[in-house]
Design a protein around this motif. Structure first.
Motif, PDB file in Angstrom:
ATOM      1  N   SER A   5     -13.266  12.742 -13.543  1.00  0.00           N
ATOM      2  CA  SER A   5     -13.080  11.935 -12.344  1.00  0.00           C
ATOM      3  C   SER A   5     -12.547  10.584 -12.783  1.00  0.00           C
ATOM      4  CB  SER A   5     -14.398  11.770 -11.587  1.00  0.00           C
ATOM      5  OG  SER A   5     -15.272  10.908 -12.284  1.00  0.00           O
ATOM      6  N   TYR A   6     -12.276   9.711 -11.825  1.00  0.00           N
ATOM      7  CA  TYR A   6     -11.816   8.377 -12.185  1.00  0.00           C
ATOM      8  C   TYR A   6     -12.917   7.542 -12.823  1.00  0.00           C
ATOM      9  CZ  TYR A   6      -7.375   9.122  -9.920  1.00  0.00           C
ATOM     10  OH  TYR A   6      -6.144   9.597  -9.607  1.00  0.00           O
ATOM     11  N   THR A   7     -14.158   7.974 -12.715  1.00  0.00           N
ATOM     12  CA  THR A   7     -15.250   7.186 -13.289  1.00  0.00           C
ATOM     13  C   THR A   7     -15.957   7.881 -14.440  1.00  0.00           C
ATOM     14  OG1 THR A   7     -16.766   8.044 -11.613  1.00  0.00           O
ATOM     15  CG2 THR A   7     -15.693   5.926 -11.158  1.00  0.00           C
ATOM     16  N   ALA A   8     -15.655   9.137 -14.700  1.00  0.00           N
ATOM     17  CA  ALA A   8     -16.347   9.845 -15.785  1.00  0.00           C
ATOM     18  C   ALA A   8     -15.475  10.975 -16.320  1.00  0.00           C
ATOM     19  CB  ALA A   8     -17.669  10.419 -15.292  1.00  0.00           C
ATOM     20  N   ALA A   9     -15.693  11.276 -17.578  1.00  0.00           N
ATOM     21  CA  ALA A   9     -15.033  12.424 -18.200  1.00  0.00           C
ATOM     22  C   ALA A   9     -15.982  12.965 -19.254  1.00  0.00           C
ATOM     23  CB  ALA A   9     -13.710  12.013 -18.834  1.00  0.00           C
TER      24      ALA A   9
ATOM     25  N   GLY B 214      -6.909  -2.041 -19.362  1.00  0.00           N
ATOM     26  CA  GLY B 214      -8.200  -1.390 -19.150  1.00  0.00           C
ATOM     27  C   GLY B 214      -8.402  -1.076 -17.690  1.00  0.00           C
ATOM     28  N   GLY B 215      -9.649  -1.069 -17.263  1.00  0.00           N
ATOM     29  CA  GLY B 215      -9.878  -0.792 -15.861  1.00  0.00           C
ATOM     30  C   GLY B 215     -11.336  -0.591 -15.527  1.00  0.00           C
ATOM     31  N   GLY B 216     -11.594  -0.499 -14.252  1.00  0.00           N
ATOM     32  CA  GLY B 216     -12.950  -0.364 -13.748  1.00  0.00           C
ATOM     33  C   GLY B 216     -13.289   1.021 -13.252  1.00  0.00           C
ATOM     34  N   GLY B 217     -12.492   2.020 -13.608  1.00  0.00           N
ATOM     35  CA  GLY B 217     -12.786   3.382 -13.195  1.00  0.00           C
ATOM     36  C   GLY B 217     -12.187   3.773 -11.864  1.00  0.00           C
ATOM     37  N   GLY B 218     -11.323   2.940 -11.326  1.00  0.00           N
ATOM     38  CA  GLY B 218     -10.702   3.250 -10.041  1.00  0.00           C
ATOM     39  C   GLY B 218      -9.425   4.037 -10.184  1.00  0.00           C
ATOM     40  N   SER B 219      -8.872   4.451  -9.062  1.00  0.00           N
ATOM     41  CA  SER B 219      -7.674   5.301  -9.078  1.00  0.00           C
ATOM     42  C   SER B 219      -6.444   4.573  -9.589  1.00  0.00           C
ATOM     43  CB  SER B 219      -7.408   5.864  -7.688  1.00  0.00           C
ATOM     44  OG  SER B 219      -7.183   4.806  -6.771  1.00  0.00           O
ATOM     45  N   GLY B 220      -6.496   3.251  -9.749  1.00  0.00           N
ATOM     46  CA  GLY B 220      -5.365   2.500 -10.286  1.00  0.00           C
ATOM     47  C   GLY B 220      -5.419   2.309 -11.789  1.00  0.00           C
TER      48      GLY B 220
END
Length: 183
Positions: free
Chosen positions: A73-77, A115-121
């Motif tokens: 997912s966008y927040t976990a793998a 980097g990023g915060g786990g969002g779709s962007g």
């Protein structure tokens, strides 16, 4: 400089089809690599698994809608649980490159730009790497090193972002090194 197995210098003439395994079918991968080989390219750089720059939704799926991990997912793998259907496409790309004398500079977890915060962007796997355990990431690296023994891979870590917790991502490299012998 890079050297071939016999100690002679290796001049790298490469192309960067980052999303080759995410955006292409096996037939398209073969056509692309045969074209590159005919044009005297001897290296490519790819991101596998893809994270953001694919043409389908969600962006980490391949062109057939297959996710790289059993849980993605966008927040976990779940990095240690490869979805073999997805990775069979990566196998095809690596094997075809080998057949054609092409080295693959392989990013097993591109961090993305900024980097990023786990969002779709998010453009990479930085957030998911931070959320994973060190052991999970090491297992992922070891699994890839066990799977890809063809001898035409240069492992490349990171990608366009100086992660504040770079040691997390290096767990993947630790897993790779645990399987591979030193030259």
């Amino acid at each position: 400089y890079l050297q071939q197995a016999n100690g002679t210098p290796f001049f790298m003439n490469g192309d960067t089809p980052w999303q080759l395994v995410g955006n292409c079918t096996n037939a398209q991968i073969t056509t692309y690599l045969e074209d590159r080989a005919a044009k005297k390219f001897n290296a490519i750089m790819i991101e596998a698994p893809t994270a953001y720059f694919a043409t389908q939704s969600p962006l980490y799926n391949n062109v057939d809608g297959i996710a790289p991990f059993a849980s993605t997912s966008y927040t976990a793998a779940s990095f240690e649980s490869l979805n073999n259907t997805y990775w069979n496409r990566v196998d095809h790309a690596i094997n075809e490159a080998k057949r054609l004398g092409i080295v693959v500079v392989f990013l097993p977890a591109y961090l993305g730009f900024g980097g990023g915060g786990g969002g779709s962007g998010d453009q990479g796997w930085d957030y998911q790497i931070d959320a994973a355990s060190d052991a999970n990431l090491q297992t992922y690296g070891a699994t890839l090193a066990t799977r890809y023994t063809q001898g035409n891979i240069i492992w490349c870590m990171g990608g366009d972002y100086n992660a504040p917790n770079i040691a997390k991502g290096w767990n993947i490299a630790t897993g790779i090194r645990s399987v591979m012998s030193s030259p």
